[in-house]
Design an enzyme around this catalytic site. Structure first.
Site, PDB file in Angstrom:
ATOM      1  N   ASP A  47       0.852  -1.182   0.000  1.00 40.07           N
ATOM      2  CA  ASP A  47       0.000   0.000   0.000  1.00 40.07           C
ATOM      3  C   ASP A  47       0.893   1.240   0.000  1.00 40.07           C
ATOM      4  O   ASP A  47       2.084   1.175   0.317  1.00 40.07           O
ATOM      5  CB  ASP A  47      -0.868   0.059   1.255  1.00 40.07           C
ATOM      6  CG  ASP A  47      -1.822  -1.126   1.361  1.00 40.07           C
ATOM      7  OD1 ASP A  47      -1.932  -1.896   0.390  1.00 40.07           O
ATOM      8  OD2 ASP A  47      -2.441  -1.271   2.427  1.00 40.07           O
TER       9      ASP A  47
ATOM     10  N   ASP B 121       1.179   4.465   2.157  1.00 37.53           N
ATOM     11  CA  ASP B 121       0.755   5.119   3.393  1.00 37.53           C
ATOM     12  C   ASP B 121       1.217   6.563   3.364  1.00 37.53           C
ATOM     13  O   ASP B 121       2.396   6.837   3.109  1.00 37.53           O
ATOM     14  CB  ASP B 121       1.352   4.415   4.611  1.00 37.53           C
ATOM     15  CG  ASP B 121       0.876   2.978   4.734  1.00 37.53           C
ATOM     16  OD1 ASP B 121      -0.349   2.758   4.662  1.00 37.53           O
ATOM     17  OD2 ASP B 121       1.727   2.076   4.890  1.00 37.53           O
TER      18      ASP B 121
END
Length: 212
Positions: free
Chosen positions: A134, A136
């Site tokens: 991901d 972040d």
């Protein structure tokens, strides 16, 4: 050390840093590979910094404390957003998404930058991001952010993440703590605020005393 540190800052430790007490065996190897720790959200009356150490896999995470005298460099998310990944790594989805959302985040007017695996790799140069990582982000919002603006920002970032077939997680930092942009952008009246005192349900993350 030169300045106060904030949650999500990455700290480069000096070679004279003592071993962490009660640390699992992988910690020493991880710090030898990349002598960086991340600042955690916690208080210490002795002036130490709460830090987290990451290993080679997601399950390897260790929390401890460090004396500021051992910190050689502080790299905030805001500093890390100016760094570029190695050319052989730039095609990874999380790095490509970072480039795409830069103008979106810049237009918000808030200070921001990458955290998580992307921030760690940009700071240390140690390959950390994977094909499934991901992105972040940390966004500093000392002044209140309206729900309508939050929704527009969330929708724009989510659309960019979908285009790159990955995910994005944005933490909004206030003087009271941090909360999820995704959660705040929804119509619910409350939001979970993470502070040094723990997690609390609040109606206004800029005034944490107004709890549910």
């Amino acid at each position: 050390m030169g300045r106060a540190v904030s949650p999500h800052d990455l700290l480069r430790l000096g070679p004279d840093t003592p071993a962490f007490a009660d640390a699992p065996a992988w910690v020493a190897a991880s710090l030898e590979r990349a002598p960086f720790v991340v600042v955690r959200r916690a208080y210490d009356l002795e002036g130490r910094i709460a830090v987290g150490i990451r290993g080679a896999v997601r399950s390897e995470r260790f929390g401890s404390w460090i004396d500021p005298v051992h910190v050689r460099e502080v790299l905030s998310p805001e500093v890390l957003r100016m760094k570029k990944p190695c050319s052989t790594r730039a095609a990874l989805a999380a790095f490509r998404l970072l480039g795409t959302i830069t103008p979106i985040c810049d237009s918000s007017g808030y200070a921001w930058g990458p955290a998580g695996s992307v921030g760690f790799e940009l700071a240390s140069g140690c390959p950390t991001v994977t094909d499934t990582s991901d992105l972040d982000l940390v966004m500093r919002a000392p002044e209140p952010l309206s729900r309508s603006i939050a929704k527009k920002l969330f929708d724009a970032l989510s659309a960019a993440a979908l285009e790159h077939k990955t995910r994005i997680d944005v933490q909004i930092e206030t003087c009271e703590g941090a909360f999820s942009l995704a959660e705040f952008a929804r119509s619910g009246a409350h939001v979970m605020l993470r502070s040094a005192d723990g997690v609390k349900l609040v109606t206004d993350p800029w005034q944490a005393s107004r709890t549910a």
